[in-house]
Design a protein around this motif. Structure first.
Motif, PDB file in Angstrom:
ATOM      1  N   GLU A 179       0.820  -1.221   0.000  1.00  0.00           N
ATOM      2  CA  GLU A 179       0.000   0.000   0.000  1.00  0.00           C
ATOM      3  C   GLU A 179       0.854   1.271   0.000  1.00  0.00           C
ATOM      4  N   ILE A 180       1.808   1.276  -0.935  1.00  0.00           N
ATOM      5  CA  ILE A 180       2.703   2.416  -1.118  1.00  0.00           C
ATOM      6  C   ILE A 180       2.787   2.733  -2.596  1.00  0.00           C
ATOM      7  N   LYS A 181       3.487   3.800  -2.930  1.00  0.00           N
ATOM      8  CA  LYS A 181       3.750   4.150  -4.325  1.00  0.00           C
ATOM      9  C   LYS A 181       5.026   3.456  -4.780  1.00  0.00           C
ATOM     10  N   VAL A 182       5.118   3.178  -6.062  1.00  0.00           N
ATOM     11  CA  VAL A 182       6.344   2.584  -6.605  1.00  0.00           C
ATOM     12  C   VAL A 182       7.530   3.483  -6.290  1.00  0.00           C
ATOM     13  N   ASP A 183       7.330   4.774  -6.329  1.00  0.00           N
ATOM     14  CA  ASP A 183       8.416   5.711  -5.998  1.00  0.00           C
ATOM     15  C   ASP A 183       9.003   5.457  -4.625  1.00  0.00           C
ATOM     16  N   ASP A 184       8.169   4.996  -3.684  1.00  0.00           N
ATOM     17  CA  ASP A 184       8.659   4.713  -2.338  1.00  0.00           C
ATOM     18  C   ASP A 184       9.676   3.584  -2.332  1.00  0.00           C
ATOM     19  N   LEU A 185       9.603   2.703  -3.323  1.00  0.00           N
ATOM     20  CA  LEU A 185      10.558   1.612  -3.422  1.00  0.00           C
ATOM     21  C   LEU A 185      11.875   2.057  -4.051  1.00  0.00           C
ATOM     22  N   LEU A 186      11.823   3.139  -4.805  1.00  0.00           N
ATOM     23  CA  LEU A 186      13.009   3.579  -5.540  1.00  0.00           C
ATOM     24  C   LEU A 186      13.879   4.554  -4.755  1.00  0.00           C
ATOM     25  N   GLN A 187      13.305   5.190  -3.787  1.00  0.00           N
ATOM     26  CA  GLN A 187      14.024   6.251  -3.059  1.00  0.00           C
ATOM     27  C   GLN A 187      14.894   5.695  -1.952  1.00  0.00           C
TER      28      GLN A 187
END
Length: 70
Positions: free
Chosen positions: A62-70
């Protein structure tokens, strides 16, 4: 940002979110219909997950894909 740095960020973030959810690598692998070995290679920054896999992981946590990249 170079490819290795992106892989390292993804690895750290997936591991962190997986642990927050209380999931083992094996459980995450089962949910994503992949092997535990593949999850391990992702979490060890040895491989980069496919974009569709990133989307599935983000939805699960339940997060944004961007949260995985940062």
């Amino acid at each position: 940002m170079d490819e290795q740095r992106v892989r390292e960020n993804i690895a750290l973030n997936i591991r962190r979110y997986r642990r927050r959810k209380g999931l083992s690598q094996e459980q995450l692998a089962e949910i994503l219909d992949m092997s535990q070995q593949h999850i391990s290679t992702i979490e060890n920054a040895a491989s980069t997950p496919h974009v569709l896999t990133l989307i599935k992981i983000a939805e699960l946590f339940e997060i944004k894909v961007d949260d995985l990249l940062q």
